[in-house]
Design a protein around this motif. Structure first.
Motif, short mmCIF file in Angstrom:
data_model
loop_
_atom_site.label_atom_id
_atom_site.label_comp_id
_atom_site.label_asym_id
_atom_site.label_seq_id
_atom_site.Cartn_x
_atom_site.Cartn_y
_atom_site.Cartn_z
N LEU A 1 -85.05 -31.08 -16.93
CA LEU A 1 -84.02 -30.48 -16.38
C LEU A 1 -83.05 -30.10 -17.03
CD1 LEU A 1 -84.09 -32.33 -12.82
CD2 LEU A 1 -85.24 -30.12 -13.46
N ILE A 2 -82.56 -31.03 -18.24
CA ILE A 2 -81.54 -30.71 -19.14
C ILE A 2 -81.99 -30.93 -20.68
CG2 ILE A 2 -79.65 -31.38 -17.38
CD1 ILE A 2 -79.31 -34.08 -19.07
N ASP A 3 -81.25 -30.03 -21.62
CA ASP A 3 -81.56 -30.16 -22.90
C ASP A 3 -80.37 -31.03 -23.64
OD1 ASP A 3 -83.86 -28.93 -23.19
OD2 ASP A 3 -82.94 -26.94 -23.38
N ARG A 4 -80.76 -31.96 -24.64
CA ARG A 4 -79.72 -32.53 -25.31
C ARG A 4 -79.77 -32.06 -26.78
NH1 ARG A 4 -79.38 -37.15 -28.79
NH2 ARG A 4 -77.61 -38.80 -28.33
N ALA A 5 -78.87 -31.51 -27.17
CA ALA A 5 -78.77 -30.82 -28.83
C ALA A 5 -77.74 -31.82 -29.44
CB ALA A 5 -78.19 -29.65 -28.69
N GLN A 6 -78.61 -32.51 -30.54
CA GLN A 6 -77.42 -33.12 -31.44
C GLN A 6 -77.17 -32.63 -32.64
OE1 GLN A 6 -78.92 -37.27 -31.91
NE2 GLN A 6 -77.47 -37.61 -33.48
N PHE A 7 -76.16 -32.47 -33.01
CA PHE A 7 -75.48 -31.60 -34.27
C PHE A 7 -75.19 -32.58 -35.27
CE2 PHE A 7 -74.67 -29.31 -30.52
CZ PHE A 7 -75.21 -27.72 -30.78
N GLN A 8 -75.72 -32.12 -36.50
CA GLN A 8 -75.39 -32.95 -37.71
C GLN A 8 -74.26 -32.77 -38.22
OE1 GLN A 8 -77.67 -35.46 -38.38
NE2 GLN A 8 -78.89 -34.61 -36.83
N GLU A 9 -73.26 -33.43 -37.70
CA GLU A 9 -71.74 -32.98 -38.38
C GLU A 9 -71.17 -34.47 -38.16
OE1 GLU A 9 -71.19 -28.93 -35.65
OE2 GLU A 9 -69.89 -30.60 -35.06
N ILE A 10 -70.04 -34.56 -39.01
CA ILE A 10 -69.21 -35.39 -38.75
C ILE A 10 -67.99 -35.37 -38.23
CG2 ILE A 10 -68.07 -37.26 -40.41
CD1 ILE A 10 -70.13 -36.88 -42.34
N PRO A 11 -67.54 -36.03 -37.30
CA PRO A 11 -68.06 -37.10 -36.33
C PRO A 11 -69.36 -36.13 -35.48
CG PRO A 11 -66.12 -36.26 -35.21
CD PRO A 11 -66.14 -35.57 -36.76
N PRO A 12 -70.40 -37.07 -35.43
CA PRO A 12 -71.44 -36.63 -34.59
C PRO A 12 -71.20 -35.94 -33.07
CG PRO A 12 -71.84 -38.82 -35.21
CD PRO A 12 -70.50 -38.32 -35.58
N ARG A 13 -71.96 -34.91 -33.05
CA ARG A 13 -71.66 -34.32 -31.74
C ARG A 13 -72.94 -33.88 -30.99
NH1 ARG A 13 -71.07 -28.10 -30.90
NH2 ARG A 13 -71.53 -28.16 -32.97
#
Length: 136
Positions: free
Chosen positions: A93-105
Motif C-alpha cells: 500500500l505504500i512505497d519506501r524509498a531510501q536515498f544514498q545521502e548523508i545524512p540518510p533520507r
C-alpha cells in the motif's frame, strides 16, 4: 572470601551469556483471509487505530518523511509508526524509498493500490464530519 568473589563472578558471566529475544508483531496471513471474508481481509490490511490515519497523511503529499508523518498522526508512538509503515509497505500500500545521502533520507509514498483507497477514506472522513455535526 575468594570463594564468594568467584561465585559472584560466575553469576555475572551466566547473566551476560543469556540472549535476549525480540518479540515480533504477529501479522495475519494474507493468503487465507481473502477467500473467507473480504471485509476481514481488508481489515487485516488497513485495520487498527493508525493505518488509515497514516494513509491519509500520505495522501496529502507524496514523498513524506518519517517526522512529517509523525507530526500529522498525533499521539502515535515511534514503535507503532515504524511497525505500521513496515506492514503497509509489506502489503503493497505504500512505497519506501531510501536515498544514498548523508545524512540518510527515507521517504514514504502511496502506491497505486494505496491511492485506490483514497476515495473510500474521503467518504469515511465526510461521513464522520457529518456525524460529528449531528446530521446523521
Amino acid at each position: 572470601m575468594k570463594k564468594d568473589k568467584k561465585e559472584k563472578k560466575d553469576k555475572k558471566e551466566k547473566k551476560q551469556a543469556v540472549p535476549v529475544k525480540e518479540e515480533k508483531a504477529a501479522v495475519p496471513p494474507l493468503t487465507s483471509a481473502p477467500d473467507a471474508d473480504p471485509l476481514a481481509y481488508a481489515l487485516t490490511l488497513v485495520g487498527g487505530k493508525w493505518k488509515l490515519r497514516i494513509l491519509w497523511a500520505l495522501s496529502m503529499k507524496q514523498g513524506r518523511r518519517y517526522g512529517d508523518i509523525k507530526r500529522d498522526v498525533s499521539e502515535i508512538t515511534d514503535m507503532m509508526l515504524s511497525q505500521s509503515l513496515r506492514e503497509l509497505n509489506a502489503d503493497g500500500l505504500i512505497d519506501r524509498a531510501q536515498f544514498q545521502e548523508i545524512p540518510p533520507r527515507v521517504e514514504y509514498s502511496l502506491t497505486d493500490e494505496g491511492k485506490s483507497l483514497l476515495p473510500i477514506l474521503s467518504d469515511l472522513r465526510d461521513w464522520a464530519v457529518k456525524r460529528r455535526k449531528g446530521n446523521h
